[in-house]
Design an enzyme around this catalytic site. Structure first.
Site, mmCIF file in Angstrom:
data_model
loop_
_atom_site.group_PDB
_atom_site.id
_atom_site.type_symbol
_atom_site.label_atom_id
_atom_site.label_comp_id
_atom_site.label_asym_id
_atom_site.label_seq_id
_atom_site.Cartn_x
_atom_site.Cartn_y
_atom_site.Cartn_z
ATOM 1 C CG ASP A 125 -46.427 -61.053 13.888
ATOM 2 O OD1 ASP A 125 -46.997 -59.948 13.979
ATOM 3 O OD2 ASP A 125 -45.878 -61.444 12.845
ATOM 4 C CG LEU A 167 -40.952 -67.272 34.317
ATOM 5 C CD1 LEU A 167 -40.505 -68.517 33.537
ATOM 6 C CD2 LEU A 167 -42.349 -66.850 33.829
ATOM 7 C CG HIS A 186 -51.558 -53.920 19.997
ATOM 8 N ND1 HIS A 186 -50.775 -54.837 19.347
ATOM 9 C CD2 HIS A 186 -51.591 -52.823 19.184
ATOM 10 C CE1 HIS A 186 -50.356 -54.322 18.191
ATOM 11 N NE2 HIS A 186 -50.844 -53.104 18.069
HETATM 12 C C1 FPP Z 1 -47.409 -57.762 16.909
HETATM 13 O O1 FPP Z 1 -48.677 -57.705 16.308
HETATM 14 C C2 FPP Z 1 -47.426 -57.390 18.294
HETATM 15 C C3 FPP Z 1 -46.913 -56.242 18.815
HETATM 16 C C4 FPP Z 1 -46.287 -55.199 17.983
HETATM 17 C C5 FPP Z 1 -46.970 -55.916 20.240
HETATM 18 C C6 FPP Z 1 -47.106 -57.023 21.224
HETATM 19 C C7 FPP Z 1 -47.805 -56.469 22.392
HETATM 20 C C8 FPP Z 1 -48.684 -57.093 23.184
HETATM 21 C C9 FPP Z 1 -49.030 -58.502 23.087
HETATM 22 C C10 FPP Z 1 -49.389 -56.299 24.227
HETATM 23 C C11 FPP Z 1 -48.872 -56.274 25.562
HETATM 24 C C12 FPP Z 1 -47.541 -56.870 25.831
HETATM 25 C C13 FPP Z 1 -47.046 -57.022 27.056
HETATM 26 C C14 FPP Z 1 -45.729 -57.643 27.298
HETATM 27 C C15 FPP Z 1 -47.790 -56.577 28.200
HETATM 28 P P1 FPP Z 1 -48.880 -56.824 15.015
HETATM 29 O O2 FPP Z 1 -49.475 -55.524 15.429
HETATM 30 O O3 FPP Z 1 -47.596 -56.696 14.273
HETATM 31 O O4 FPP Z 1 -49.905 -57.680 14.217
HETATM 32 P P2 FPP Z 1 -50.078 -57.746 12.633
HETATM 33 O O5 FPP Z 1 -48.807 -58.331 12.072
HETATM 34 O O6 FPP Z 1 -51.236 -58.665 12.481
HETATM 35 O O7 FPP Z 1 -50.350 -56.361 12.147
#
Ligand code: FPP
Length: 247
Positions: free
Chosen positions: A24, A135, A41
């Site tokens: 997050d 893994l 992201h």
């Molecule tokens: C939360 O941050 C994260 C996500 C919704 C997506 C997670 C995705 C990645 C790390 C990219 C690639 C993943 C893989 C497995 C290749 P948020 O957007 O909710 O952040 P915020 O709470 O600060 O708005």
């Protein structure tokens, strides 16, 4: 620093066999730099690589990453498209490296909702990594914990209807066997970044006795030494599973 922590983990004994992560804070990381959210992201993908390598180094056997929730479909179309593109890019670009590292990739969630491009890339990475012994990596995509439980209930009901199962035989094992994680141990440790103190519909059944580790770091800042710190913290905890302390 990370080699000292690894040494500490080896001396600490018990390594969590299954680590789950709620990644997050990508959006906040980007906002803090005046960048569009997708850049957060994109930066988060480097943390995914780090955490996989760190898990292998520490001796973790199962790693489960919450990559895209069912609720995430409600984000602006532009952000959803960017996330899907990144997922496709990640599974395409990292495929050979994951095979080399002995990582077996499993993708779980309502993947029928994905467009053909990312869906094909996911099928390809799962096929290419079959048999990886080092893994077991679960990528939870279009995933929700309640939806997973509803799916399990439906599958049990279908088995009852087919005459394969007696309702009286439905117990915790029977239900767990219908979850995406069937056959895997429950997470020992759940890490959540960005300081939020919520489970957010993630692995609701499986985290019943999981140790929680919440760090204020935003996901793009998370590096393998932070995983090692979380594991060291876990090693200092006493797990009781509802029982009293041994005397
Ligand atoms: C939360 O941050 C994260 C996500 C919704 C997506 C997670 C995705 C990645 C790390 C990219 C690639 C993943 C893989 C497995 C290749 P948020 O957007 O909710 O952040 P915020 O709470 O600060 O708005």
């Amino acid at each position: 620093m990370s080699s000292e922590l690894l040494q500490q983990i080896r001396e600490g004994g018990r390594v969590p066999g299954h680590v789950a992560v709620i990644m997050d804070g990508n959006g906040r990381w980007a906002k803090g730099r005046g960048l569009p959210r997708y850049r957060g992201h994109a930066a988060g993908m480097d943390s995914v690589r780090e955490v996989i390598e760190g898990a292998i180094e520490a001796g973790v056997r199962v790693l489960t990453l919450f990559a895209f929730s069912q609720e995430n479909w409600n984000r602006p179309e532009r952000e959803v498209n960017a996330l899907m593109k990144l997922l496709q890019l990640y599974v395409t670009r990292e495929r050979n490296e994951l095979v080399r590292q002995g990582v077996e990739v499993h993708v779980h969630g309502d993947t029928d909702r994905l467009a053909a491009g990312p869906r094909r890339a996911i099928e390809a990475i799962q096929a290419a990594t079959v048999g990886g012994q080092v893994l077991h990596l679960n990528l939870m995509i279009s995933y929700g914990g309640r939806a997973e439980l509803v799916r399990a209930a439906r599958r049990l009901a279908e088995r009852v209807r087919a005459g394969e199962l007696d309702p009286g035989d439905i117990d915790e094992t029977a239900l767990a066997d219908e979850l995406y994680t069937a056959g895997l141990p429950d997470p020992d440790l759940l890490i959540r970044t960005s300081g939020e103190q919520r489970v957010s519909n993630f692995m609701l059944w499986q985290v019943a006795y999981t140790e929680l580790y919440i760090t204020p770091l935003l996901w793009p800042e998370f590096r393998r030494e932070h995983l090692f710190e979380a594991i060291c913290d876990y090693q200092g905890r006493e797990r009781r599973f509802g029982r009293v302390t041994a005397v």
